[in-house]
Design a protein around this motif. Structure first.
Motif, mmCIF file in Angstrom:
data_model
loop_
_atom_site.group_PDB
_atom_site.id
_atom_site.type_symbol
_atom_site.label_atom_id
_atom_site.label_comp_id
_atom_site.label_asym_id
_atom_site.label_seq_id
_atom_site.Cartn_x
_atom_site.Cartn_y
_atom_site.Cartn_z
ATOM 1 N N GLN A 19 0.826 -1.206 0.000
ATOM 2 C CA GLN A 19 0.000 0.000 0.000
ATOM 3 C C GLN A 19 0.861 1.258 0.000
ATOM 4 O O GLN A 19 1.922 1.293 0.623
ATOM 5 C CB GLN A 19 -0.918 0.001 1.223
ATOM 6 N N LYS A 20 0.382 2.250 -0.705
ATOM 7 C CA LYS A 20 1.069 3.535 -0.708
ATOM 8 C C LYS A 20 0.844 4.228 0.629
ATOM 9 O O LYS A 20 -0.173 4.012 1.296
ATOM 10 C CB LYS A 20 0.532 4.423 -1.837
ATOM 11 N N THR A 21 1.772 5.085 0.987
ATOM 12 C CA THR A 21 1.609 5.856 2.223
ATOM 13 C C THR A 21 0.595 6.964 2.012
ATOM 14 O O THR A 21 0.284 7.340 0.866
ATOM 15 C CB THR A 21 2.949 6.470 2.668
ATOM 16 N N SER A 78 -4.534 4.498 -7.813
ATOM 17 C CA SER A 78 -4.218 3.189 -7.239
ATOM 18 C C SER A 78 -3.605 3.395 -5.851
ATOM 19 O O SER A 78 -2.695 4.198 -5.676
ATOM 20 C CB SER A 78 -3.232 2.440 -8.145
ATOM 21 N N TYR A 79 -4.136 2.693 -4.877
ATOM 22 C CA TYR A 79 -3.648 2.816 -3.506
ATOM 23 C C TYR A 79 -2.549 1.802 -3.195
ATOM 24 O O TYR A 79 -2.113 1.697 -2.054
ATOM 25 C CB TYR A 79 -4.810 2.645 -2.521
ATOM 26 N N THR A 80 -2.165 1.082 -4.178
ATOM 27 C CA THR A 80 -1.109 0.088 -3.985
ATOM 28 C C THR A 80 -0.007 0.283 -5.022
ATOM 29 O O THR A 80 -0.233 0.887 -6.080
ATOM 30 C CB THR A 80 -1.668 -1.339 -4.106
ATOM 31 N N ARG A 130 6.814 0.107 5.001
ATOM 32 C CA ARG A 130 5.649 0.142 4.115
ATOM 33 C C ARG A 130 5.055 -1.257 3.931
ATOM 34 O O ARG A 130 3.840 -1.441 3.961
ATOM 35 C CB ARG A 130 6.030 0.735 2.762
ATOM 36 N N SER A 137 1.451 -2.614 5.246
ATOM 37 C CA SER A 137 0.523 -3.165 4.251
ATOM 38 C C SER A 137 -0.049 -4.497 4.709
ATOM 39 O O SER A 137 -1.260 -4.731 4.644
ATOM 40 C CB SER A 137 1.229 -3.335 2.904
ATOM 41 N N ASN A 176 -2.453 -3.998 7.666
ATOM 42 C CA ASN A 176 -3.775 -3.548 7.213
ATOM 43 C C ASN A 176 -4.539 -4.676 6.539
ATOM 44 O O ASN A 176 -5.769 -4.767 6.646
ATOM 45 C CB ASN A 176 -3.628 -2.371 6.250
ATOM 46 N N GLU A 177 -3.803 -5.538 5.830
ATOM 47 C CA GLU A 177 -4.441 -6.672 5.165
ATOM 48 C C GLU A 177 -5.056 -7.621 6.188
ATOM 49 O O GLU A 177 -6.177 -8.090 6.028
ATOM 50 C CB GLU A 177 -3.402 -7.414 4.316
#
Length: 684
Positions: free
Chosen positions: A62-64, A221-223, A246, A250, A253-254
């Motif tokens: 995932q992007k920050t 895109s958030y990833t 990061r 990720s 959160n998953e």
């Protein structure tokens, strides 16, 4: 069946506690999030303390938030501004100009060739202006870019902004194209027609522009990138930063966003239930071992559990709305409230258990738990007298300052420097401190809901200008002065053994209000040599004396005094005898006398505070009978009275030690000597 009902009635208090325990567990577990939990704790800038970690499944990196925000800003800056071209306005303008110019030509003496030339000029003017359009004045400010997008029906065309006509350009353009000056009368007429007829036909299309922007933002895109199953994520001892951080965020959160199957869901709920049950069981065991008086009072137990649930509910709501505001919630209100009604140790114990439970809800649980426990300890240590508003305000400032310092330390550990501090968090802590001041009205509400009493209420009740105490001063002035003296002695004694001085002082002021019913039957109110007891039998006199306890309780309930104050009225004589009239009855009858007629109904004191009042009341009353006040006389009096009360078992139920009794004796001796010290005789 009858035996079962009797058992239920006998154990109803325990059954209620069991019901409260189960209901609280169910409610708290219901409030907890039911998603997955990442089983590893990590912090930015700290080493990975576990074994080498490999991806348990495929997941996207995932992007920050910063990357996503920068991308959104870039899209917003590069987003096209759409302008709508209105064909209907163009047709309307052309028709109007054609009609009016035809009328002008009919009334003129121009040749056919001249008319044709002017018609050509008009057509060229309109075609040039409306080739790209005439923009509305209100839309000119929207032209901020090198190129704009013009919508003509279903067609879209990129054009340079200078190709659009503006209101400031129209008149000069018409003047330059209608002919050469000086204009003829016909040319002037045509110029006026064109100027009046030409209308803006290009406007900023805000709806379409915003819709396009939102579509582009939704395409973000958030990833970025993919981690495959069994791919190594981090090695033991590696610093959690950069790409490692990061990837770990990720996968965390998953885990937390996974939709669990029914079997997994049930196991998660089962695990939560065990942990929550353990936490509340510890609270029950603490109350059972160290605060038995509270444990046996269902109302007080309910109050404690209610406050814990209230804090859990508040944090749950905030986390569901936006977890970044979690530090705005004034959690330290919990130990404050419990300390105000009970004691500091119970307040801190309940606070720690509640914060540990909240660790399942909040992000960055270690940071949250550390900050809140430290804040709770500071709360307990700094606030000593809640009824003094200055103390509360100063303590809130200290708590807020501790929040600042602790968060600053966490931030520089995680970021490695002080340049990346989140200054909004400091604002949240300040709001937290301001919200903590709400504890005073909250205490007042709880007093009314649960029938408890706090130091703030004790302060109000101890005001000698209150209605009931003014009435006592008017009807029984001697009793009022006696109560004041007893209050001073009791307060000094309570301070020495660290009992609740405000409570015992307030109880002392009200302990003899029952004497207002027959004030003249009590020696302190007899201003003449006439004693009404001379006309009564000893038994009747004793009945009147003893009855001031019952009358006092009735009067206290009538004026809605709290139960903790009424306890002082009921216990300040315990089960002792009205000794004077008991002996007088023995002399009168010459036989053994039934003590029950001369014995106070009790109960005996059941706390340090009620025991202190019993001693102070008896000593102060007896000190008035000493004809020659000397230090030795007061010492002997105090020893005699307190020892007699101990021998009679009056302190059996009071949580008071022999050491504390000796301290109280010393205080009483010293105070009596100060009250009755001899002054020098001044010459006449």
């Amino acid at each position: 069946m009858k035996k079962l009902i009797n058992k239920l009635l006998v154990n109803h208090s325990l059954i209620y506690k069991l019901f409260l325990y189960i209901a609280t567990i169910i409610l708290v577990v219901y409030l907890f999030p039911k998603g997955g939990q990442f089983k590893y704790e990590f912090q930015k800038g700290k080493p990975w303390q576990y074994e080498n970690y490999y991806a348990p499944f495929d997941f996207a990196i995932q992007k920050t938030e910063t990357e996503i925000e920068n991308e959104k800003q870039q899209i917003t800056q590069n987003s096209k501004h759409f302008f709508e071209y209105n064909e209907e306005i163009v047709e309307r303008v052309k028709n109007e100009v054609t009609q009016k110019s035809t009328e002008v030509f009919q009334n003129s003496e121009l040749s056919q060739e001249e008319k044709l030339d002017l018609n050509t000029r008009i057509a060229t003017i309109l075609a040039t202006i409306y080739q790209y359009g005439y923009i509305e004045a209100s839309s000119e400010s929207k032209i901020e870019k090198a190129a704009i997008t013009l919508r003509k029906g279903n067609k879209i065309e990129e054009i340079q902004p200078y190709k659009l006509f503006t209101s400031s350009q129209i008149l000069n353009f018409l003047n330059s194209k209608i002919g050469t000056q000086p204009y003829t009368e016909v040319q002037n007429q045509l110029l006026n027609i064109l100027y009046d007829a030409i209308k803006p036909n290009v406007s900023f299309d805000e709806v379409f522009t915003q819709k396009t922007l939102e579509e582009n933002l939704n395409k973000i895109s958030y990833t970025k990138g993919l981690v495959s199953e069994n791919e190594r994520i981090i090695l033991k001892g590696d610093i959690v930063e950069g790409e490692n951080l990061r990837v770990l965020n990720s996968i965390k959160n998953e885990f937390e966003s996974q939709i669990w199957s029914k079997s997994n869901y049930n196991w998660i709920v089962f695990g939560y239930t065990i942990l929550v049950a353990l936490a509340f069981l510890m609270l029950f065991l603490f109350l059972r071992k160290y605060r038995l008086d509270i444990f046996e009072n269902n109302n007080k137990v309910t109050f404690i559990f209610f406050n814990i649930i209230l804090i859990v509910l508040l944090i749950t709501i905030i986390v569901k709305y936006d977890a970044q505001y979690v530090y705005v919630a004034p959690i330290v209100i919990l130990p404050l409230v419990l300390k105000a009604f009970f004691d500091a140790r119970l307040g801190l114990f309940s606070h720690v258990l509640t914060v540990l439970l909240l660790g399942f809800i909040v992000p960055n649980s270690f940071e949250f738990i550390f900050l809140q426990i430290i804040a709770g300890i500071v709360t307990i240590l700094t606030i000593s007298e809640l009824y003094k508003r200055a103390n509360l305000f100063i303590s809130v400032l200290q708590i807020t300052f501790v929040y600042f310092i602790a968060y600053f330390a966490f931030s520089i550990i995680q970021e490695g420097n002080a340049s990346n501090l989140n200054w909004e968090k400091f604002l949240y802590f300040a709001l937290n401190g301001a919200a903590t001041l709400f504890v005073l009205p909250l205490i007042y509400i709880f007093e009314r809901l649960f029938g408890l009493i706090s130091d703030e209420s004790l302060k109000e009740l101890s005001n000698t200008n209150s209605k009931l105490l003014r009435e006592l001063a008017e009807k029984a002035p001697g009793t009022f002065q006696h109560s004041l003296q007893v209050a001073n002695l009791a307060e000094a004694s309570a301070n020495e053994i660290h009992a609740n001085a405000m409570l015992v002082r307030t109880g002392a002021l009200y302990h003899d209000i029952g004497k207002m019913d027959n004030p003249m039957y009590f020696t302190e109110n007899q201003s003449t040599n006439v004693n009404p007891h001379n006309e009564l039998t000893p038994r009747d006199s004793a009945h009147i004396i003893i009855n001031h306890i019952i009358k006092g309780v009735e009067l206290a309930k009538k004026h809605h005094l709290p139960d903790r104050i009424i306890d002082f009225i009921r216990t300040h004589h315990g089960t002792s005898l009205v000794y004077y009239f008991y002996k007088k009855e023995e002399e009168y009858t010459g036989e053994d006398v039934d003590e029950s007629y001369f014995q106070y109904p009790g109960p005996i004191p059941f706390s340090k505070e009620t025991a202190i009042l019993m001693m102070c009341d008896a000593v102060e009353a007896a000190s008035k009978s000493i004809k020659e006040p000397t230090a030795q006389a007061f010492d002997a009096l105090v020893e005699k009275i307190v020892n007699k009360q101990m021998e009679d078992g009056q302190f059996m139920n009071a949580d008071i030690t022999f050491k504390e009794l000796q301290i109280i004796k010393k205080v009483l001796k010293k105070k009596l000597k100060n009250i009755y010290h001899l002054r020098i005789e001044y010459p006449e």
